[in-house]
Design an enzyme around this catalytic site. Structure first.
Site, short mmCIF file in Angstrom:
data_model
loop_
_atom_site.label_atom_id
_atom_site.label_comp_id
_atom_site.label_asym_id
_atom_site.label_seq_id
_atom_site.Cartn_x
_atom_site.Cartn_y
_atom_site.Cartn_z
N GLU A 178 11.33 -6.26 -7.14
CA GLU A 178 10.23 -5.83 -7.59
C GLU A 178 10.55 -5.32 -9.10
OE1 GLU A 178 6.64 -3.05 -7.23
OE2 GLU A 178 6.91 -3.60 -4.92
N ALA A 200 0.36 -1.31 0.44
CA ALA A 200 0.08 0.17 -0.03
C ALA A 200 0.84 1.42 -0.56
CB ALA A 200 -1.03 0.20 1.26
N SER A 258 5.08 7.92 -7.86
CA SER A 258 6.35 8.39 -7.95
C SER A 258 7.26 8.65 -6.63
CB SER A 258 7.00 8.28 -9.11
OG SER A 258 6.53 7.10 -10.35
#
Length: 270
Positions: free
Chosen positions: A246, A129, A137
């Site tokens: 990620e 979250a 960003s």
């Protein structure tokens, strides 16, 4: 371009081939991608659980905490092969590692036992979250606040585009604990869904249906101090640590998708 075979060890090539067979033999027949795309499936629970049972979750997480004790190369290879089927499934399989890396490095033994271990087994689902209506960003611009109140923090704010939010049991929530400190005033919290998080809607994202992208509401959600991940003010550091894996794996998934698109186009034009 895909990871060239010449750069891979015999073990890595064997792993890639095993995982490729797993997808083709165990996942493709279930028509999960078709069900996700038609919105017959809100969240790929079955896919994640099958990956967990087969040992394909948490490839770069230590065996001590239920992972496979491998490395990021294996995560990249698995992401690329998953991308051949769906970029949504890339995220679904990778999220346990992305969030797991943060829990593994910064979590307490109790946090790892309670949250990381069941995620590695595919028994619990986690989502991040981070993004907000006015901060994507630029994470230093987030507005969600966490205020200390005795042995708890009270978190209030709104999050957007939580990949997997529809199915998540808990979230790693980034919030402001020191408004005067800029990015050094950010902290991460492990927030369980039933602590009062509201999942307000499902976004219709092109090519990402069935991954349960959601909007979260946090209105005076009381979170135990024991659920602070790392220390206060360490959120920026934790984010920069987890995001490396990620972004690398998500990029690999898109390479897999592009590779498959090229194969289909070549087959069509033949």
């Amino acid at each position: 371009m895909p990871v060239p075979d010449v750069f891979l060890t015999a073990e890595e090539l064997a792993f890639r081939d095993r995982y490729r067979r797993f997808l083709q033999e165990e996942i493709v027949p279930l028509k999960i991608v078709e069900r996700m795309d038609s919105e017959a499936m809100e969240y790929p629970t079955e896919f994640i659980r099958r990956c967990g049972r087969a040992g394909y979750l948490g490839l770069a997480i230590a065996k001590e905490w239920g992972g496979q004790g491998l490395d990021t190369v294996h995560e990249v290879l698995a992401s690329e092969e998953t991308g051949v089927l769906s970029t949504g499934l890339v995220c679904a399989r990778g999220m346990p590692t992305y969030m797991g890396k943060a829990l593994e490095r910064y979590g307490t033994p109790e946090q790892k036992e309670r949250y990381l271990v069941p995620v590695m087994k595919g028994e619990k689902f986690v989502a991040e979250a981070l993004t907000e209506p006015v901060a994507g960003s630029d994470l230093a611009g987030i507005k969600t606040k966490a205020v200390r109140d005795g042995d708890h923090y009270v978190i209030t704010g709104e999050k957007r585009f939580q990949a997997g939010g529809i199915g998540a049991d808990f979230f790693l929530v980034l919030a402001v604990t020191d408004p005067a400190a800029g990015h050094r005033g950010l902290s991460f919290f492990i927030v369980e869904r039933d602590m009062g998080v509201t999942v307000e809607e499902k976004y219709q994202l092109l090519g990402f249906r069935g991954m349960g992208a959601s909007r979260l509401g946090l209105k005076e959600v009381r979170v135990p101090r024991a659920n602070l991940l790392g220390e206060e003010g360490q959120g920026w550091e934790i984010f920069n640590y987890l995001i490396r894996t990620e972004r690398l794996c998500e990029a690999a998934g898109n390479i897999g998708a592009g590779r498959e698109a090229l194969r289909i186009a070549a087959e069509y034009s033949d």
